[in-house]
Design a protein around this motif. Structure first.
Motif, PDB file in Angstrom:
ATOM      1  N   GLY A  72       0.813  -1.215   0.000  1.00 36.05           N
ATOM      2  CA  GLY A  72       0.000   0.000   0.000  1.00 36.05           C
ATOM      3  C   GLY A  72       0.841   1.257   0.000  1.00 36.05           C
ATOM      4  N   ARG A  73       1.789   1.318   0.930  1.00 32.52           N
ATOM      5  CA  ARG A  73       2.668   2.490   1.035  1.00 32.52           C
ATOM      6  C   ARG A  73       3.965   2.316   0.263  1.00 32.52           C
ATOM      7  NH1 ARG A  73       3.710   3.837   7.100  1.00 32.52           N
ATOM      8  NH2 ARG A  73       4.435   5.796   6.173  1.00 32.52           N
ATOM      9  N   HIS A  74       4.268   1.085  -0.103  1.00 31.33           N
ATOM     10  CA  HIS A  74       5.485   0.766  -0.870  1.00 31.33           C
ATOM     11  C   HIS A  74       6.745   1.278  -0.163  1.00 31.33           C
ATOM     12  CE1 HIS A  74       2.948  -0.504  -4.216  1.00 31.33           C
ATOM     13  NE2 HIS A  74       2.273   0.634  -4.087  1.00 31.33           N
ATOM     14  N   LEU A  75       6.815   1.009   1.133  1.00 36.43           N
ATOM     15  CA  LEU A  75       7.982   1.436   1.897  1.00 36.43           C
ATOM     16  C   LEU A  75       9.209   0.617   1.502  1.00 36.43           C
ATOM     17  CD1 LEU A  75       6.501   1.973   5.468  1.00 36.43           C
ATOM     18  CD2 LEU A  75       6.838   3.646   3.644  1.00 36.43           C
ATOM     19  N   ARG A  76      10.314   1.310   1.345  1.00 39.02           N
ATOM     20  CA  ARG A  76      11.521   0.676   0.832  1.00 39.02           C
ATOM     21  C   ARG A  76      11.995  -0.473   1.705  1.00 39.02           C
ATOM     22  NH1 ARG A  76      16.845   4.220   0.913  1.00 39.02           N
ATOM     23  NH2 ARG A  76      16.569   3.685   3.120  1.00 39.02           N
ATOM     24  N   GLU A  77      11.965  -0.297   3.038  1.00 39.69           N
ATOM     25  CA  GLU A  77      12.500  -1.339   3.908  1.00 39.69           C
ATOM     26  C   GLU A  77      11.711  -2.637   3.805  1.00 39.69           C
ATOM     27  OE1 GLU A  77      10.457   1.654   6.801  1.00 39.69           O
ATOM     28  OE2 GLU A  77      11.406   1.659   4.813  1.00 39.69           O
ATOM     29  N   TYR A  78      10.415  -2.529   3.488  1.00 38.87           N
ATOM     30  CA  TYR A  78       9.605  -3.733   3.328  1.00 38.87           C
ATOM     31  C   TYR A  78       9.917  -4.418   2.003  1.00 38.87           C
ATOM     32  CZ  TYR A  78       6.977  -2.464   7.472  1.00 38.87           C
ATOM     33  OH  TYR A  78       6.626  -2.180   8.757  1.00 38.87           O
ATOM     34  N   ALA A  79      10.091  -3.633   0.959  1.00 42.93           N
ATOM     35  CA  ALA A  79      10.477  -4.210  -0.331  1.00 42.93           C
ATOM     36  C   ALA A  79      11.839  -4.889  -0.229  1.00 42.93           C
ATOM     37  CB  ALA A  79      10.500  -3.117  -1.400  1.00 42.93           C
ATOM     38  N   GLU A  80      12.764  -4.275   0.479  1.00 50.36           N
ATOM     39  CA  GLU A  80      14.094  -4.868   0.652  1.00 50.36           C
ATOM     40  C   GLU A  80      14.020  -6.156   1.462  1.00 50.36           C
ATOM     41  OE1 GLU A  80      16.316  -1.724   2.417  1.00 50.36           O
ATOM     42  OE2 GLU A  80      16.766  -0.742   0.500  1.00 50.36           O
ATOM     43  N   PHE A  81      13.148  -6.176   2.484  1.00 47.39           N
ATOM     44  CA  PHE A  81      12.969  -7.385   3.286  1.00 47.39           C
ATOM     45  C   PHE A  81      12.476  -8.539   2.416  1.00 47.39           C
ATOM     46  CE2 PHE A  81       9.999 -10.147   5.559  1.00 47.39           C
ATOM     47  CZ  PHE A  81      10.783 -10.628   6.592  1.00 47.39           C
ATOM     48  N   MET A  82      11.512  -8.256   1.546  1.00 43.97           N
ATOM     49  CA  MET A  82      10.971  -9.305   0.687  1.00 43.97           C
ATOM     50  C   MET A  82      12.002  -9.766  -0.339  1.00 43.97           C
ATOM     51  SD  MET A  82       8.065 -10.059   1.879  1.00 43.97           S
ATOM     52  CE  MET A  82       7.636 -11.199   0.556  1.00 43.97           C
ATOM     53  N   THR A  83      12.733  -8.838  -0.911  1.00 44.01           N
ATOM     54  CA  THR A  83      13.756  -9.194  -1.900  1.00 44.01           C
ATOM     55  C   THR A  83      14.825 -10.082  -1.282  1.00 44.01           C
ATOM     56  OG1 THR A  83      13.394  -7.134  -3.120  1.00 44.01           O
ATOM     57  CG2 THR A  83      15.486  -8.258  -3.478  1.00 44.01           C
ATOM     58  N   LYS A  84      15.168  -9.784  -0.046  1.00 46.19           N
ATOM     59  CA  LYS A  84      16.223 -10.529   0.636  1.00 46.19           C
ATOM     60  C   LYS A  84      15.770 -11.910   1.079  1.00 46.19           C
ATOM     61  CE  LYS A  84      19.373 -10.172   4.617  1.00 46.19           C
ATOM     62  NZ  LYS A  84      19.775  -9.325   5.770  1.00 46.19           N
ATOM     63  N   ASN A  85      14.503 -12.072   1.423  1.00 47.07           N
ATOM     64  CA  ASN A  85      14.055 -13.302   2.066  1.00 47.07           C
ATOM     65  C   ASN A  85      13.097 -14.166   1.255  1.00 47.07           C
ATOM     66  OD1 ASN A  85      15.150 -13.046   5.004  1.00 47.07           O
ATOM     67  ND2 ASN A  85      14.279 -11.027   4.559  1.00 47.07           N
ATOM     68  N   TYR A  86      12.516 -13.650   0.174  1.00 48.77           N
ATOM     69  CA  TYR A  86      11.522 -14.403  -0.572  1.00 48.77           C
ATOM     70  C   TYR A  86      11.758 -14.276  -2.075  1.00 48.77           C
ATOM     71  CZ  TYR A  86       9.164 -14.838   3.906  1.00 48.77           C
ATOM     72  OH  TYR A  86       8.880 -15.146   5.209  1.00 48.77           O
ATOM     73  N   PRO A  87      11.308 -15.248  -2.854  1.00 53.80           N
ATOM     74  CA  PRO A  87      11.552 -15.225  -4.299  1.00 53.80           C
ATOM     75  C   PRO A  87      10.745 -14.139  -4.998  1.00 53.80           C
ATOM     76  CG  PRO A  87      10.120 -17.060  -3.716  1.00 53.80           C
ATOM     77  CD  PRO A  87      10.594 -16.468  -2.429  1.00 53.80           C
ATOM     78  N   PRO A  88      11.159 -13.742  -6.203  1.00 46.58           N
ATOM     79  CA  PRO A  88      10.407 -12.736  -6.971  1.00 46.58           C
ATOM     80  C   PRO A  88       8.967 -13.191  -7.208  1.00 46.58           C
ATOM     81  CG  PRO A  88      12.559 -13.142  -7.955  1.00 46.58           C
ATOM     82  CD  PRO A  88      12.372 -14.186  -6.902  1.00 46.58           C
TER      83      PRO A  88
END
Length: 388
Positions: A72-88
């Motif tokens: 919803g807010r597209h916060l960078r730290e959340y996107a980075e968390f997902m990129t680091k821990n989960y597949p695309p």
């Protein structure tokens, strides 16, 4: 107070707590609904446990607002968390099967909450993500029966809590961030009520009829007016026709302290949480007389070199302090003494010596005691009789 919306961070206490049926019928308007008295049990309980538990417990990152902060807010730290821990391409819904609650033991939870000194428990039945912790008939495939735990978390905890004579409540989010029905009503500026009629109200009715909660904490009303949520109509039904009709700063100001607990995705409560909860229970077993069923005194808090919180009950006045005076003499500015004044410390039967302060209030001599040997730690309570 006139509520402009439904109930945002406000407790709706359902049970009257008197054991007697209500003869008054409330009308679906705020003037009538606001006249309903607060149940005595809630006003006397003072301390409860709030449990945030859902699919957001799987990533366990940030807060229960994970999905909104990510998508919803597209916060960078959340996107980075997902990129680091989960597949695309990983979707939020894919977290649900990992919300297993495999080690969830409701009786162990209830025992811990009772030991903490809490008098009621509130479980998140559904947060803004929309996942329901019971088999909501209007939350198809997005509930704890059909995916994840495959069990009724709301009902299982209700049974365990009530066996220990604790009151039980549920938190329920009125809205859901990404529900198409809600988003459609939102686009229509809430002139339509498809989401309310097909999702929110059926779930609230189901929770009440199925679990008979003592408290409903209904949250998430802020985007739409109370007329959209059908607030007054639901509350009038709840009060009239539903089957359930029949800590220091907070307490000193006459409030109720609700302590949040965040279990893990597998249903365990972290050891550090358990340690704190049991420690709080130990403190309340000594000092609870000044907390449970207390009312605010004429002075709620004294700001001096040692902050003092006051409560009262009957003819007794209680003073709670958390910093032991270096000279073993505690000065209280607010109480006015009389020839019949007595002072004791909760947990210590022998009275303490005191004298009237040269300026105002009284001086209490703690020299016979030690913060290392008194029954409670990190806070002590003086009980005064004969003060005004």
């Amino acid at each position: 107070m006139e509520w402009k919306c439904f109930l945002s961070f406000i407790f709706l206490t359902v049970g009257l707590g008197t054991g007697e049926p209500s003869v008054r019928r409330y009308q679906p308007n705020w003037k009538s609904l606001d006249s309903r008295p607060l149940p005595g049990w809630y006003d006397e309980s003072k301390f409860g446990i709030f449990i945030h538990w859902g699919v957001f417990s799987v990533p366990s990152f940030g807060s229960e607002w994970f999905w909104w902060n990510w998508k919803g807010r597209h916060l960078r730290e959340y996107a980075e968390f997902m990129t680091k821990n989960y597949p695309p391409g990983f979707e939020y819904s894919e977290f649900a099967p990992e919300f297993t609650a495999s080690f969830f033991n409701p009786d162990q939870w209830a025992e811990l909450f009772e030991e903490s000194g809490a008098r009621y428990v509130v479980l998140t039945s559904k947060h803004h993500e929309g996942f329901t912790n019971w088999g909501s008939p209007v939350s198809w495939n997005w509930n704890s029966i059909e995916t994840g735990p495959h069990r009724d978390l709301v009902g299982d905890l209700a049974a365990a809590v009530r066996k220990r004579q604790l009151h039980y409540g549920v938190y329920h989010s009125l809205f859901e961030w990404f529900n198409p029905l809600y988003l459609s009503d939102q686009r229509n500026k809430f002139k339509t009520q498809k989401f309310v009629m097909e999702k929110t109200l059926p779930e609230l009715y189901d929770l009440v009829l199925r679990y008979k909660p003592d408290i409903i904490w209904s949250d998430g009303d802020w985007e739409a007016p109370d007329t959209y949520w059908n607030s007054t109509g639901f509350l009038a039904w709840l009060y009239n026709d539903s089957p359930v009709k029949s800590l220091l700063d907070t307490i000193a100001y006459g409030g109720n302290f609700l302590l949040n607990v965040g279990p893990t995705k597998d249903g365990t409560i972290p050891p550090i949480f358990e340690e704190r909860l049991r420690g709080l229970g130990q403190w309340l077993r000594v000092n609870g007389e000044a907390i449970y069923a207390s009312t605010p005194w004429r002075v709620q808090k004294e700001n001096s070199s040692n902050i003092i919180w006051y409560t009262s009950k009957g003819s007794s006045v209680y003073a709670v302090f958390t910093k032991w005076p270096t000279d073993n003499t505690l000065k209280l500015d607010s109480p006015k003494t009389s020839p019949s004044t007595t002072v004791t410390m909760l947990g210590i039967p022998q009275p303490l010596k005191w004298k009237t302060s040269p300026t105002e209030g009284l001086l209490i001599f703690l020299s016979p005691l030690s913060p290392l040997t008194v029954p409670s730690k990190n806070g002590w309570t003086l009980k005064m009789e004969g003060v005004s």
